[in-house]
Structures are given as structure tokens and as C-alpha cells.
Enzyme design. Structure first.
Site, PDB file in Angstrom:
ATOM      1  N   ARG A 230       0.826  -1.219   0.000  1.00  0.00           N
ATOM      2  CA  ARG A 230       0.000   0.000   0.000  1.00  0.00           C
ATOM      3  C   ARG A 230       0.851   1.257   0.000  1.00  0.00           C
ATOM      4  NH1 ARG A 230      -2.991  -3.829   2.925  1.00  0.00           N
ATOM      5  NH2 ARG A 230      -1.681  -3.317   4.702  1.00  0.00           N
TER       6      ARG A 230
ATOM      7  N   GLU B  91       6.691  -9.325  14.518  1.00  0.00           N
ATOM      8  CA  GLU B  91       6.180  -9.859  15.770  1.00  0.00           C
ATOM      9  C   GLU B  91       6.014 -11.374  15.717  1.00  0.00           C
ATOM     10  OE1 GLU B  91       2.625  -8.426  13.345  1.00  0.00           O
ATOM     11  OE2 GLU B  91       4.638  -7.744  13.723  1.00  0.00           O
TER      12      GLU B  91
END
Length: 181
Positions: free
Chosen positions: A67, A104
Site C-alpha cells: 500500500r 512480531e
């Protein structure tokens, strides 16, 4: 203090689609698709991003896969600058410069072309849609610096509250369009 990107923040407030329990239960996904599809909202967001990149002194825009490509390309066009597509590993033909970084949930890598684009000495503003844990922006900074560029700062549309993104950027300049402070 009022948000200097109030026009963009207002467009975001009106157009971001909140999707509960996506991609997993308990998460609220902030979908920018309606923002990008609305010409006035899209223009307000691009104008805000471009103003922030100009304030950072950027002479090139780095758009993060994927994006960030959409947003960064529009910003670069508005500013009369070039856009550097910072791709996920395996999307560019060799030779490439690659940088692995921590997420993460594991590791990932970003790449830029080794040939054809000289970024040495360029001040590049990194543009992306969302700051969450900061891993991708930090990885992009490491990648560009290894290629001789200077990262002027980070410019994003949204920030996910409660995650470690800001801390991960180690005090690097950060502009968030929907910031309330």
C-alpha cells in the site's frame, strides 16, 4: 495542539472502514480502501503525506510494499520526485540489496535493486499506510542506509495504538496523519 493535517484526518474519520475481528478475533482492522476510492478523501490524504514529506526535506519517496506504493507514488508525483519501490523478498530480479528484519511473528526481508537506481546521498521519506510494530519501517531504514541513502523520516496514514511501533523507530522523525496530538 490541533492536527496540522486536519483535512486528511477528517477524511480518514469519515471514510476508514472499521472491520471487527479481522484478521483474527479481537482485532479491529482499519480498511483504507474507501479512502483510496473516494477522490476527495484520497486527495486530502495524499496532500497531507506530501506536505509531511516536504517538511522532512525529502528528495525521493520510498514506498513500502504494497500500500505504500499506492500512496508513495501519488506523493512523489505531486512533489515532482522519484519513487523507490521497496519490495518484499523475491519480487525483484537480481541483483538486489536485501535486508532481513524482525516481525512480531518471525522474520521477513525487504529488497531494492542493486543496479539502475543510485540512492547514495538521497534523503528518502518512507511512506506507508499503517505503523503497527514498526518492523517494516525499521527494516526499510536499515536497507536504505546500507545502500548509502539517508532516511529523512517516516510518514504514515494511521498508527495502531498500543503497539511498539514508535519505540522501534528509535526517535526517527514520524508523521501520522490521523494523530490527535
Amino acid at each position: 495542539m490541533a492536527n496540522k493535517y486536519a483535512s486528511a484526518a477528517e477524511a480518514l474519520k469519515d471514510k476508514v472502514r472499521m472491520v471487527p475481528d479481522f484478521p483474527e478475533e479481537g482485532v479491529i482492522f482499519e480498511d483504507l480502501t474507501p479512502v483510496l476510492a473516494d477522490p476527495d478523501a484520497f486527495q486530502a490524504v495524499v496532500d497531507g503525506l506530501a506536505d509531511a514529506c516536504e517538511e522532512l526535506g525529502a528528495d525521493m519517496i520510498g514506498g513500502l510494499d504494497a500500500r505504500g506504493f499506492l500512496l508513495g507514488s501519488a506523493v512523489a508525483y505531486k512533489m515532482g520526485l522519484g519513487i523507490l519501490a521497496i519490495r518484499k523478498k523475491g519480487k525483484l530480479p537480481p541483483p538486489v540489496i536485501s535486508q532481513e528484519y524482525e516481525l512480531e511473528y518471525g522474520k521477513a526481508a525487504l529488497e531494492i535493486p542493486e543496479d539502475g537506481v543510485d540512492i547514495r546521498g538521497k534523503r528518502i521519506a518512507l511512506v506507508d499506510d499503517v505503523l503497527a510494530t514498526g518492523g517494516t519501517l525499521y527494516g526499510a531504514k536499515q536497507l536504505l542506509e546500507s545502500a548509502g541513502a539517508e532516511v529523512a523520516g517516516n510518514v504514515v496514514v494511521l498508527e495502531v495504538e498500543g503497539l511498539t511501533g514508535r519505540e522501534r523507530l528509535n526517535g526517527a522523525p514520524l508523521v501520522v496523519l490521523n494523530a490527535t496530538d
